[in-house]
Design a protein around this motif. Sequence first.
Motif, short mmCIF file in Angstrom:
data_model
loop_
_atom_site.label_atom_id
_atom_site.label_comp_id
_atom_site.label_asym_id
_atom_site.label_seq_id
_atom_site.Cartn_x
_atom_site.Cartn_y
_atom_site.Cartn_z
N PRO A 1 0.82 -1.23 0.00
CA PRO A 1 0.00 0.00 0.00
C PRO A 1 0.85 1.28 0.00
N LEU A 2 1.99 1.24 0.68
CA LEU A 2 2.87 2.41 0.69
C LEU A 2 3.43 2.67 -0.70
N LEU A 3 3.87 1.62 -1.37
CA LEU A 3 4.42 1.78 -2.72
C LEU A 3 3.33 2.22 -3.70
N ARG A 4 2.16 1.61 -3.63
CA ARG A 4 1.07 1.98 -4.54
C ARG A 4 0.74 3.46 -4.44
N ARG A 5 0.67 3.97 -3.20
CA ARG A 5 0.38 5.40 -3.02
C ARG A 5 1.49 6.26 -3.60
N ALA A 6 2.75 5.85 -3.38
CA ALA A 6 3.88 6.62 -3.91
C ALA A 6 3.88 6.60 -5.43
N VAL A 7 3.50 5.48 -6.03
CA VAL A 7 3.40 5.39 -7.49
C VAL A 7 2.27 6.29 -7.98
N GLU A 8 1.12 6.23 -7.33
CA GLU A 8 -0.04 7.06 -7.72
C GLU A 8 0.30 8.55 -7.63
N ASP A 9 1.12 8.92 -6.65
CA ASP A 9 1.51 10.32 -6.47
C ASP A 9 2.66 10.73 -7.39
N GLY A 10 3.18 9.77 -8.15
CA GLY A 10 4.28 10.08 -9.07
C GLY A 10 5.65 10.16 -8.40
N ALA A 11 5.74 9.71 -7.18
CA ALA A 11 7.01 9.78 -6.45
C ALA A 11 7.94 8.62 -6.77
N VAL A 12 7.39 7.54 -7.30
CA VAL A 12 8.16 6.34 -7.62
C VAL A 12 7.66 5.80 -8.95
N SER A 13 8.58 5.24 -9.72
CA SER A 13 8.22 4.64 -11.01
C SER A 13 7.27 3.46 -10.80
N GLY A 14 6.32 3.30 -11.68
CA GLY A 14 5.38 2.20 -11.61
C GLY A 14 6.01 0.85 -11.88
N GLU A 15 7.24 0.84 -12.36
CA GLU A 15 7.93 -0.41 -12.64
C GLU A 15 8.58 -1.01 -11.39
N VAL A 16 8.71 -0.23 -10.33
CA VAL A 16 9.34 -0.68 -9.09
C VAL A 16 8.36 -1.53 -8.31
N THR A 17 8.87 -2.61 -7.72
CA THR A 17 8.03 -3.44 -6.86
C THR A 17 8.56 -3.39 -5.43
N VAL A 18 7.73 -3.78 -4.49
CA VAL A 18 8.19 -3.85 -3.11
C VAL A 18 9.31 -4.88 -3.00
#
Length: 182
Positions: free
Chosen positions: A131-148
């Motif tokens: 959930p932390l990564l998903r939110r960061a991806v949605e906010d554009g803070a992390v690339s969508g290609e990165v996984t936990v």
Amino acid sequence: MPERQRADARRNHARILAVAEQEVAAHGANASLEQIARVAGVGSATVRRHFPTRRALLEAVSHRRIDALCERARELAGKDDSRAALLEWLGDLLAYCVTARGLANVLTYDAETEAAHQNACSVRIVEAGDPLLRRAVEDGAVSGEVTVADLVTLVVGIALATEHHPDPRGRPSACSRWPWPG
């Protein structure tokens, strides 16, 4: 541990786990199973009956720490800054891996646990961080290609790389600035 076990088996399990926590803290993931048995006052077969593999013992030793990391992820999920929340959780994961010898080994994949779904500790950490990564991806803070799993692999790599440093707790601080835009 099933509650239907005899009282002496439950006591042995608890004693082995307590000794294993001390031995892993002192000697890391390669703590001697024979030494654990000796200090716990049981035979090595008893240790292996309760914990059939070294990984099973390490997972049991790490259980409380994994619980705390999962709870921490839930706490941080409500933080406004999703990037900061993810980074804070990864920092907590790194701190645990460095201070809790053996935890990084539990989060690695090896021939014994070939697939991620077979490594219970890693699965729990990935589920907690998702959930932390998903939110960061949605906010554009992390690339969508990165996984936990990618992020955990980086954290584990840092922890393992610094494990034999004279003061392993001091080394990861050099990595505290994650190379993400921000």
